[in-house]
Design a protein around this motif. Structure first.
Motif, PDB file in Angstrom:
ATOM      1  N   UNK A 148       0.888  -6.618  -3.340  1.00 38.89           N
ATOM      2  CA  UNK A 148       0.002  -7.371  -2.469  1.00 38.89           C
ATOM      3  C   UNK A 148      -1.149  -6.452  -2.068  1.00 38.89           C
TER       4      UNK A 148
ATOM      5  N   UNK B  76       2.048  -3.466   6.324  1.00 41.52           N
ATOM      6  CA  UNK B  76       1.200  -4.626   6.075  1.00 41.52           C
ATOM      7  C   UNK B  76       1.006  -5.467   7.330  1.00 41.52           C
ATOM      8  N   UNK B  77       1.997  -5.439   8.183  1.00 40.27           N
ATOM      9  CA  UNK B  77       1.897  -6.310   9.333  1.00 40.27           C
ATOM     10  C   UNK B  77       1.705  -5.583  10.660  1.00 40.27           C
TER      11      UNK B  77
ATOM     12  N   UNK C  73      -0.997  -2.990  12.114  1.00 39.82           N
ATOM     13  CA  UNK C  73      -2.146  -2.111  11.993  1.00 39.82           C
ATOM     14  C   UNK C  73      -2.622  -1.616  13.348  1.00 39.82           C
TER      15      UNK C  73
ATOM     16  N   UNK D  46      -9.288  -0.890   4.200  1.00 42.52           N
ATOM     17  CA  UNK D  46      -8.634  -1.124   5.480  1.00 42.52           C
ATOM     18  C   UNK D  46      -9.202  -0.201   6.549  1.00 42.52           C
TER      19      UNK D  46
END
Lengths: 347, 347
Positions: free
Chosen positions: B73, B232-233, B235, B261
């Motif tokens: 992903x 990923x979840x 940050x 990012x």
DNA sequence: TGTCAACACGCAAACGTTTTAGGGATTTCG
DNA sequence: CGAAATCCCTAAAACGTTTGCGTGTTGACA
């Protein structure tokens, strides 16, 4: 470069028969413990691994799943793959990926080159071209050959197989309800043209939600984007369309966008128009990808749960592969739950 | 469900030998034309396809490539897969995907379960954990078994194999030069810990660019993100680190971030601190993914060209697989060109 | 009529496994 | 002490291919 160890080589080296080696390694009680030890030690030393191909040939199972998707550079599909891979791995399966690039021909070729013993079953989402041609003979033939298929997201009603989808209408309804609950009075929708199936369904959900709240849907709050000239590298047209829409519609205080791109583009436009998010206008998107997470402010959105779609698809397929009696059972259609992820574009 | 046609079945049905059927289908001149016609017609009728597994076993070639990447992903990796798939397909190869999730153990397992005959060679980018552990025995063993590997992006210098990289140092240098040219005087970098070698290389490029412009690198303008708790979840930790960094560093007017990012997170932080982009602070990122395209303002960034990396990796691997004489040739390291895409975060 | 090439096909091995069937040798038991 | 049981192992088939070689049947030619 070492020669790969095989049963035959070990057998010759230890001066026993191939079957003895095989049985020793599988701890058969037919073999004396002394011999077992000897064989195992030797096998370990030479780093013996059973040849998977030989096993596949013998067992007529490859323990490999074929995934065929229209696109891979796409957040939704990669999360699905992620889910498939995760579940498949725990069950000892590998995953082979084929890309159709939305082309019917490539889809057929992919199916064909894999359905010759390379894989045990397919998980796929069909190409747009296939959908519009309505030619599904390749799917039917594959199923006829005894290779099971699980269809996800873009499914085909009259193909007999397991299916995994999300309830787009319901999800959209919940999203819009969220806006209503947050006190929005004039809720707009930015959606696709009707021929895109999921867009249509989500639009229906929008209308349902309004009706339930006794709000009469207003044609002028409905923006159906014409995406002909929009590509991965050209979004200016999209921006223009949305700008025009927002400028001409008075008093919008909530927007439901049927995908991430539309949502962040709307945010971009609002910012240019000096609207505050969420104070002046609230937004809910669809698909919880990187864009939603990293937008400013972070976007409230509907999580499509690609991971779960993948997991469930893999589960369904593997169960069908491994349960003899399930082979001819009736096919299931699983509806995956979506949830709304509240972030900072709603109050 | 039809029984799959095999040579044996056709042979029995037509009352000839298996070898006759095989030869007839391959148009051998040993077989009479009448028999050939008969066999071919029958095979076509029964939709005969040679069993791939049997062929693999016989030929000791599977015509399958194994891709092992840390994450799927992720825009960069998916474009690489896309490139690999595209090239591999034209050469009749399939692609099997394994995910390491940045874990050393999973990387080893993946390599192990595929290196038992399932694939002919690997294309991979190693996991962060592997990089920090510096344990590469699994790669060495695989190569020792005669299975070639092509490493891309996150490579390891002292592993003997083909490699495909972008010139990270040079690309970073150009990115920073862009900032200098746009009149930035105090350029900061947001990068990874040193053990991630691409981060390290890009940091070097940053320093080179400064030196060339007679600017003394300032330790306090160097932010090495600790990404242990970042997922990923989650940050928020990343955001906190960047916030702290920017708040304490005075007078920054340019930022070079080593990935998307970091770049968009920096933008988010700057916005909170009421800095204008690009008027007060300019930004250049790395990797041209969706985030860069849809950020507000759209991000000036370095295009990593993942597609070309994939294509080249596949090409290198397949050439080594198919050219006997190339087998022991010296290994190549290909450097893929990158280009800077100027958008609105720079002047 | 005998020889020989051309033709058309079958046999068998090989790839690396697993597994069924069986077979000698030793032990056990009545 | 003889028969039965136990132990330890091997042979061979099977999965589906490809292919080198052997072989039998032609027909032609001398």
């Amino acid at each position: 470069m070492k020669q790969r160890a095989t049963l035959k080589i070990i057998a010759k080296e230890l001066d026993v028969s191939i079957s003895t080696v095989s049985k020793a390694l599988r701890d058969s009680k037919e073999i004396g413990s002394e011999t077992k030890e000897k064989v195992k030690a030797f096998a370990k030393l030479y780093n013996y691994r059973p040849n998977n191909i030989a096993l596949s040939l013998k067992n007529k199972k490859t323990k490999t799943l074929g995934i065929i998707i229209p696109e891979i550079v796409h957040h939704f599909f990669t999360t699905v793959i992620y889910g498939i891979e995760e579940y498949a791995n725990t069950k000892g399966y590998n995953v082979i990926v084929g890309l159709s690039n939305e082309s019917f021909a490539k889809e057929v070729i992919n199916l064909d080159t894999l359905a010759n013993g390379s894989i045990d079953g397919f998980i796929m989402s069909v190409a747009k071209e296939t959908l519009s041609k309505k030619d599904f003979h390749h799917l039917r033939e594959t199923i006829n050959q005894g290779i099971p298929i699980v269809l996800f997201d873009r499914i085909i009603d009259d193909i007999e197989c397991d299916k995994v989808i999300v309830n787009d209408t319901k999800a959209a309804e919940i999203a819009v309800q969220k806006l209503v609950d947050s006190n929005c009075k004039n809720i707009a929708i930015i959606t696709t043209q009707d021929y895109v199936n999921v867009g249509k369904l989500r639009t229906n959900g929008y209308i349902n939600a309004l009706n339930k709240n006794k709000i009469t849907p207003d044609e002028s709050l409905l923006c159906k984007v014409n995406d002909e000239s929009i590509s991965v590298d050209n979004f200016t047209d999209l921006e223009d369309q949305i700008t025009e829409f927002i400028e001409k519609s008075q008093g919008i205080d909530g927007i439901f966008a049927v995908n991430e791109i539309y949502a962040v583009t709307a945010m971009k436009v609002l910012r240019k128009l000096n609207k505050r998010i969420p104070e002046d206008i609230q937004i809910v998107g669809f698909t919880d990808g990187v864009l939603s997470k990293h937008a400013f402010p972070p976007l409230t959105t509907v999580d499509q749960n690609g991971f779960e779609i993948g997991r469930t698809s893999a589960k369904l397929l593997i169960e069908r592969l491994e349960n003899e009696q399930k082979e001819d059972e009736v096919f299931e259609t699983h509806v995956i739950d979506t949830k709304i992820i509240e972030r900072d574009t709603t109050l």
